[in-house]
Design an enzyme around this catalytic site. Structure first.
Site, short mmCIF file in Angstrom:
data_model
loop_
_atom_site.label_atom_id
_atom_site.label_comp_id
_atom_site.label_asym_id
_atom_site.label_seq_id
_atom_site.Cartn_x
_atom_site.Cartn_y
_atom_site.Cartn_z
N GLY B 239 0.81 -1.21 0.00
CA GLY B 239 0.00 0.00 0.00
C GLY B 239 0.84 1.26 0.00
O GLY B 239 0.49 2.25 -0.60
N PHE B 240 1.97 1.21 0.71
CA PHE B 240 2.89 2.35 0.82
C PHE B 240 2.18 3.59 1.37
O PHE B 240 2.63 4.71 1.14
CB PHE B 240 3.55 2.67 -0.53
CG PHE B 240 4.27 1.50 -1.13
CD1 PHE B 240 5.34 0.91 -0.47
CD2 PHE B 240 3.88 0.97 -2.35
CE1 PHE B 240 6.01 -0.18 -1.02
CE2 PHE B 240 4.54 -0.12 -2.91
CZ PHE B 240 5.60 -0.69 -2.24
N ILE B 466 0.99 -5.95 5.68
CA ILE B 466 0.89 -5.37 4.34
C ILE B 466 2.01 -5.88 3.42
O ILE B 466 2.37 -5.24 2.45
CB ILE B 466 0.87 -3.84 4.39
CG1 ILE B 466 2.12 -3.29 5.10
CG2 ILE B 466 -0.38 -3.37 5.11
CD1 ILE B 466 2.23 -1.77 5.00
N GLY B 467 2.50 -7.06 3.79
CA GLY B 467 3.58 -7.65 3.00
C GLY B 467 4.93 -7.49 3.68
O GLY B 467 5.96 -7.90 3.14
N THR B 468 4.90 -6.92 4.88
CA THR B 468 6.15 -6.58 5.55
C THR B 468 6.65 -7.66 6.49
O THR B 468 7.81 -7.65 6.89
CB THR B 468 5.95 -5.30 6.37
OG1 THR B 468 4.78 -5.48 7.18
CG2 THR B 468 5.73 -4.10 5.47
N ASN B 626 13.26 -9.48 13.18
CA ASN B 626 13.45 -10.54 12.19
C ASN B 626 14.48 -10.06 11.19
O ASN B 626 14.22 -9.14 10.40
CB ASN B 626 12.11 -10.87 11.50
CG ASN B 626 12.23 -12.04 10.53
OD1 ASN B 626 13.16 -12.10 9.72
ND2 ASN B 626 11.29 -12.97 10.61
N GLY B 697 10.75 -0.05 14.77
CA GLY B 697 10.05 -0.04 13.47
C GLY B 697 10.99 0.35 12.35
O GLY B 697 11.90 1.16 12.54
N GLY B 699 9.97 0.30 8.58
CA GLY B 699 9.41 0.35 7.23
C GLY B 699 9.78 1.59 6.42
O GLY B 699 9.86 1.53 5.21
N GLU B 700 9.94 2.71 7.07
CA GLU B 700 10.04 3.97 6.32
C GLU B 700 11.44 4.57 6.31
O GLU B 700 11.80 5.25 5.35
CB GLU B 700 9.06 5.02 6.89
CG GLU B 700 7.93 4.37 7.57
CD GLU B 700 6.58 5.05 7.46
OE1 GLU B 700 5.78 4.78 8.33
OE2 GLU B 700 6.31 5.82 6.54
#
Lengths: 328, 742
Positions: B239-240, B466-468, B626, B697, B699-700
């Site tokens: 989704g980003f 979301i695929g992460t 992970n 976190g 992701g970004e």
């Protein structure tokens, strides 16, 4: 859903008969252009003649040394054919520089010649586009025209590039397009096949309604020549050329005895550059020679709002390709 | 938690959802085909501003299979959501679909056909005749400023006297950067499948990064209790950020499903994913920096303007990092917006920071050069030791080590600072670097864990993967606490009927979800111990305190070990269950993640060819949960950053505001062949002040700063400072012919 007639042909004769001279009919080969544009509602064929059952999938060497390629030979098969790899490296490289593996597995030789422009104003179904709706104008002029718009062969009616890589190589090699139609068979010189937009950009090629490409016959390879395709683009793969060059040279020491040069990404058709070839013939290879020759190709170029860079970039595509090919 | 048990945390456990995805068993939104489902297809505006003057549907309505055609004159009356982040009912575009005849952007829904098949719906949609009263559109940021100026934004900050310090400084720069609209373009299309049961309960399968917020927003929009709505999003094809908030198509799908009394599916076509599901807005950022004679920052001003829609204000907080990354006593950050005829923008991976750090980290490079200091040394000299914007210590900050480690691995000391001096054959090699930074956030969360009689565990939370890799790290946390092996743990996410979990955004899913999962698992263990020590228990009469959790069972001091399955069997219970609620992060510290990117580019001027050839990134995000999925997040973000740096821009026709390159062929993102050697260093320092796992976190942060590092490397190679993304080859060429003015 939108209904259309569907016929499956087993031979060129059947295909031509099924198609007739109906302007709303379309042959279906790999489908990579037709299905795309039908889904976008840009093409609305009333009749689709599927030619995937027609046996036009062989490549044969003719007695005179020419190579005859069936129209249904896929881009992948053609690029990997040993005779093509050996004698027409420029063609193999051009094919492999195009699209993606999946598309090349489906796309055919005839279909590649017939592929339509990637101009987004043509594809959006809404904007002014003389190709899609003659007389409506050309939204690309003065609009977004950085990538898939030409600087050579343009007109006030249309500036879209012909998107093919394969055709650029064929333009350099020299070829004949064999077609079959309601009136029988005929041959069209490859250089005459694609038309400049002029005032009639909706008319893109020399085929009459109902004519089917059955083969492309490449001129015999030039003995002792080398060839290569150089494609320049933003990303490394899966993008249409911003500028490309197909070059064939035959050297005698460091003298160029014969050169053939064609360009992609810059012209409204696969763009052969005889003025460049003439400037190279019987001259000693040098960067200065290449630069001067390449400049000739763009003397009549027109820069549009976002694509003026293609004029120097196209020259770079020629110079670098020549430089690599003529290096000892 | 013993060290032995902790070994599962940090391990590169393969994704537990991988086999289902590979086998096609993972159902995405549009894979759901309830019985008797009808298909919707949109009619989208072909003007960017104006009104629908007339809409003719008679012919289209008579076409085969058409059930109904909805538009502003024929659509149920709905309510707006207050769109509150705090209430958890936020949407980005508050205007309801078909609310009135106004058109605010090209590609806006103006009608919706419902038919018995996708093909029939699409065919009919093309026969809906819409007449527009078009008005002159505001097509881009520059036109917006000319036409209607700016509106004040949020997230501003000021300390000291930045203008005064600028005047008196030893060296200074005043430069403006520009970033274009970027479009998320996840592979999975936005799609909704909705149906209502006879009792008026709504079920919706949606491509959503936030099932709870979507449920709450729909509850407001349809004015029914949230309990009567279930939102499912078990799998999302990424989704980003574009799937964080509910967009008009989902509202419209739910509304028309109720009208036609059948399930309805609607898939947003790729072209309209450029218009009606958000985008990263265009920005213009003026940077004024100044240093003293020692190369220390004395003044820093970051003034950002971004485009927003005429219906809603979205602020791209480009200065969010600028406030605290560098030490500077005199600093001003301001955000403003300007309205244009585009759909409402939204968060796109590292909102604010991604365009903001392009400007900041490019400007820092320019400032270092102006001050005559090596760019790495300049940063080491100026990094903030505490968060000066909040007057707080950082909970954990290893940016100095990250910068030094990455510099060492990259070989920065081999860099000849002379422009264009590093050549290899025909190529000029450029080295550039930039810092990266992202706020660490942790939201409230609920979770449930069951330890079951068959020896398995079951964990659920209404967050999303979301695929992460969220499924996998939740299983790791359950395994960590209970000792049950991963392959006997089932994780269920992406369903609003599970305990409330966070949206999958802001890089906060890990830090938010894992403590709640661990808490629920511990509560389940407490329940298990009560069963074990109860009257029929295997440790009847013992105290819970005497029992240790070992490998999916309990062990007493005497060494007697009994599995959970045997304990439950003896007590005749099916499961031992636990729930937990965890709170948002406190404000004791400034919680942020840090890192540095080092980039090598190669520029071949003979063919105007630019590529990123090597990236080394050192990332400090607290503990890595992970190793595999964490590395994957950074590598993916680096690739996306290369796209941002070199390729990505949604091009709008300045004459009418229409997005032109609206497909995967013309909207250029990196392909495999563009991906360089990527070397990711994960520092892995647990941030235990932030949460029990010490994870912040990931992701970004990887995309922040990357485009600046590229731009800085390009400058080193070519001497050209490109202040407008993307850095395409034409911007690096000399003597480009211009169009003859017509």
């Amino acid at each position: 859903m939108r209904h259309f007639d569907y016929a499956r042909a087993e031979s060129p004769q059947q295909a031509v008969a099924a198609h007739g001279s109906d302007r709303d009919a379309a042959f279906l080969a790999g489908g990579t252009t037709l299905l795309d544009l039908v889904k976008l509602d840009v093409m609305q064929p009333q009749k689709v003649v599927d030619i995937n059952g027609v046996d036009l999938t062989t490549i044969e060497r003719l007695d005179d040394g020419r190579l005859r390629i069936g129209a249904m030979v896929t881009n992948t098969a053609l690029a990997r054919d040993e005779r093509v790899v050996e004698d027409y490296a420029v063609l193999s490289q051009a094919l492999l520089a195009g699209a993606s593996t999946q598309l090349r597995n489906k796309a055919t030789t005839g279909g590649n010649i017939m592929q339509r422009v990637r101009c987004p104003y043509f594809r959006d179904g809404v904007s002014a586009c003389n190709k899609r709706e003659p007389g409506s104008g050309c939204a690309a002029i003065g609009g977004v025209n950085r990538t898939v718009h030409a600087v050579l062969g343009t007109s006030d009616a249309c500036i879209a590039t012909h998107p093919s890589d394969m055709c650029v190589a064929m333009a350099a090699i020299g070829a004949t397009v064999e077609v079959q139609g309601p009136e029988g068979s005929r041959e069209i010189d490859f250089g005459d096949f694609h038309l400049l937009p002029g005032d009639t950009p909706a008319r893109e090629h020399a085929l009459e309604p109902g004519e089917l490409i059955t083969h492309v016959v490449l001129e015999a390879p030039i003995h002792g020549s080398r060839s290569a395709y150089l494609k320049l683009r933003d990303r490394q793969s899966y993008q249409f050329a911003l500028a490309s060059s197909a070059v064939i040279v035959r050297m005698d020491g460091d003298i160029i005895r014969e050169a053939r040069v064609a360009m992609g990404g810059v012209g409204t058709k696969p763009w052969r550059a005889p003025e460049v070839e003439a400037a190279l013939k019987d001259r000693t290879a040098s960067e200065a020679l290449f630069a001067n020759a390449a400049r000739l190709a763009f003397e009549k170029a027109t820069a549009y709002s976002q694509n003026g860079y293609k004029i120097p970039l196209g020259q770079q595509a020629i110079v670098r390709n020549l430089s690599d090919l003529t290096a000892a | 938690m013993s060290d032995k048990q902790h070994s599962i945390i940090g391990a590169g456990v393969p994704r537990i959802d991988g086999p289902d995805k590979l086998a096609g068993r993972a159902n995405y939104a549009a894979d759901n085909l309830p019985a008797d489902m009808a298909y919707g297809y949109g009619v989208f505006s072909t003007i960017a501003k104006g009104k629908v003057a007339r809409i003719k549907v008679d012919e289209a309505k008579r076409m085969p299979g058409v059930i109904d055609i909805f538009h502003h004159g024929h659509f149920p009356s709905l309510y707006r959501t207050p769109s509150s982040f705090a209430q958890g009912n936020k949407v980005e575009e508050t205007r309801l679909p078909f609310e009135d005849e106004r058109v605010y952007y090209e590609g806006q829904f103006v009608a919706l056909v419902v038919a018995d098949s996708f093909e029939n719906a699409r065919a009919a949609a093309r026969h809906v005749e819409v007449e527009y009263a078009a008005e002159s559109a505001v097509a881009n940021l520059a036109q917006g400023l000319d036409d209607n100026g700016t509106q004040a934004g949020s997230g501003n900050h000021s300390r000291g006297d930045a203008p005064g310090a600028f005047e008196d400084a030893a060296a200074s720069i005043d430069v403006t950067y520009h970033t274009p609209v970027e479009t998320h373009n996840p592979m999975e299309m936005h799609a909704s499948v909705a149906y209502w049961d006879a009792q008026g309960n709504l079920t919706i399968y949606d491509a959503s990064q936030g099932v709870v917020v979507e449920r709450n927003a729909l509850s407001k929009i349809f004015a029914i209790a949230p309990e009567r709505i279930t939102v499912h999003a078990p799998y999302i094809g990424s989704g980003f950020g574009s799937k964080l908030w509910t967009w008009p198509h989902a509202v419209a799908t739910a509304a028309v499903a109720r009208e036609v009394e059948r399930p309805v599916q609607l898939v947003v076509p790729r072209q309209q994913m450029f218009t009606t599901t958000g985008h990263r807005p265009e920005t213009r950022q003026r940077m004024r920096l100044a240093t003293d004679a020692n190369g220390r920052l004395v003044s820093l001003r970051h003034e950002s303007i971004n485009t927003t829609s005429f219906t809603d204000q979205y602020v791209e907080t480009c200065g969010s990092v600028t406030k605290s990354l560098y030490s500077c006593p005199n600093l001003t950050v301001s955000h403003a917006t300007t309205q244009v005829n585009r759909g409402t923008p939204t968060s796109m991976r590292a909102p604010g920071a991604a365009p903001g750090l392009f400007a900041l980290e490019s400007a820092i490079d320019e400032m270092a050069l102006a001050a005559g200091v090596d760019p790495v040394q300049f940063r080491l000299d100026n990094y903030a030791e505490r968060d000066e914007s909040q007057d707080l210590d950082f909970s954990s900050n290893h940016i100095v080590e990250a910068t030094k480690q990455a510099a060492e691995r990259f070989g920065w000391h081999d860099r000849n600072p002379q422009i264009g001096s590093m050549r290899e054959g025909r190529e000029i090699v450029g080295y550039g670097m930039a810092a990266c930074n992202w706020e660490a956030l942790k939201r409230p969360c609920d979770a449930r864990v069951s330890l079951r009689a068959d020896g398995t565990a079951f964990a659920s939370c209404a967050t999303q993967d979301i695929g992460t890799g969220t499924y996998t790290i939740v299983a790791q946390a359950v395994s960590d606490v209970t000792g049950i092996p991963i392959d006997r743990i089932t994780v269920k996410l992406g369903d609003s009927s599970y305990p409330d979990g966070p949206i999958s955004g802001g890089s906060w899913a890990t830090a938010t979800t894992l403590p709640a999962i661990a808490g629920a698992a511990r509560n389940a263990l407490d329940e298990m111990k009560r069963y074990a020590t109860g009257d029929n228990g295997v440790f009847a009469g013992a105290s819970s305190d005497e029992l240790d959790v070992v490998d999916g069972g309990l062990r007493n001091a005497g060494g007697k070990q009994v599995s959970f399955a045997e304990i439950l069997d003896a007590a005749r219970y099916g499961s031992a269950d636990g729930e937990a609620h965890t709170e948002a992060a406190d404000s004791q510290y400034s919680y942020r993640s840090f890192g540095a990117h080092f980039v090598e580019v190669r520029w071949d001027p003979g063919i105007s060819h630019l590529r990123v050839s090597r990236v080394v990134s050192a990332i400090d995000v607290g503990r890595v949960i992970n190793e595999t999925t964490a590395r994957n997040q950074v590598e993916g973000a680096v690739v996306m950053g290369i796209g941002m740096g070199l390729f990505e821009a949604t091009e709008y026709d300045e004459r009418n505001g229409r997005p032109v390159n609206n497909d995967y062929a013309e909207y250029v993102v990196p392909v495999h062949a563009d991906q360089p050697e990527i070397d990711v260093i994960l520092l892995d320092y647990p941030d235990l002040a932030f949460n029990e796992y010490g994870a912040r976190g990931i992701g970004e942060i990887g995309i922040t700063g990357l485009s600046a590092a590229i731009g800085n490397a390009v400058h080193h190679a070519t001497g050209k400072r490109i202040r407008e993304l993307p850095i395409t080859l034409d911007k690096l060429m000399d003597d480009v012919p211009q169009a003859q003015s017509a």
